[in-house]
Design a protein around this motif. Structure first.
Motif, PDB file in Angstrom:
ATOM      1  N   GLN A  15     124.156  36.382  63.949  1.00  0.00           N
ATOM      2  CA  GLN A  15     125.251  36.933  64.756  1.00  0.00           C
ATOM      3  C   GLN A  15     125.906  38.113  64.043  1.00  0.00           C
ATOM      4  O   GLN A  15     126.120  39.173  64.647  1.00  0.00           O
ATOM      5  N   SER A  18     123.532  41.098  63.991  1.00  0.00           N
ATOM      6  CA  SER A  18     123.383  41.685  65.328  1.00  0.00           C
ATOM      7  C   SER A  18     124.622  42.460  65.750  1.00  0.00           C
ATOM      8  O   SER A  18     124.521  43.531  66.356  1.00  0.00           O
ATOM      9  N   GLU A  19     125.803  41.918  65.447  1.00  0.00           N
ATOM     10  CA  GLU A  19     127.059  42.594  65.796  1.00  0.00           C
ATOM     11  C   GLU A  19     127.159  43.965  65.158  1.00  0.00           C
ATOM     12  O   GLU A  19     127.829  44.848  65.680  1.00  0.00           O
ATOM     13  N   ARG A  20     126.492  44.128  64.040  1.00  0.00           N
ATOM     14  CA  ARG A  20     126.553  45.400  63.334  1.00  0.00           C
ATOM     15  C   ARG A  20     125.367  46.304  63.669  1.00  0.00           C
ATOM     16  O   ARG A  20     125.206  47.370  63.083  1.00  0.00           O
ATOM     17  N   CYS A  60     127.564  42.569  55.826  1.00  0.00           N
ATOM     18  CA  CYS A  60     128.472  42.343  56.956  1.00  0.00           C
ATOM     19  C   CYS A  60     129.942  42.398  56.547  1.00  0.00           C
ATOM     20  O   CYS A  60     130.824  42.168  57.367  1.00  0.00           O
TER      21      CYS A  60
END
Length: 113
Positions: A15, A18-20, A60
């Motif tokens: 997660q 993917s968010e980045r 992250c």
């Protein structure tokens, strides 16, 4: 201490990545490993090692605890509290061990009041 559910940890890592907008291919390149290995770690088919955990933490910009807490039975933190925890951790990194010990001692005294 609570057991860690590494399937949830892997999902958290996926997660965050993917968010980045970071691909498994980029992670594999940075870690000098294969894409299937990255996929296996994120899907709990391969053991997570410290090097990978630290990489995701730095990639992250979150604490290792943020990643590992996903696999513990703890009440979820809201976004603001998570950001504050990460900010506190980043501030603490700038202090020496002796200074950290003093700060923790003062916080524990303050917490008892």
């Amino acid at each position: 201490m609570n057991e860690v559910d590494f399937s949830k940890v892997g999902l958290k890592m996926k997660q965050l990545r993917s968010e980045r907008g970071i691909t498994q291919e980029q992670v594999a390149k940075d870690l000098n490993c294969t894409v299937p290995f990255v996929s296996n770690v994120e899907n709990n088919r391969a053991k997570l090692n410290l090097r990978v955990l630290l990489y995701y933490s730095k990639l992250c910009n979150v604490s290792v605890d943020t990643i590992l807490d996903a696999g513990r039975d703890l009440p979820p933190l809201d976004e603001k509290e998570r950001q504050l925890n990460d900010e506190v951790l980043n501030v603490f990194r700038g202090f020496s061990v002796t200074e950290k010990e003093k700060i923790i001692k003062m916080l524990r005294i303050w917490q008892e009041k």
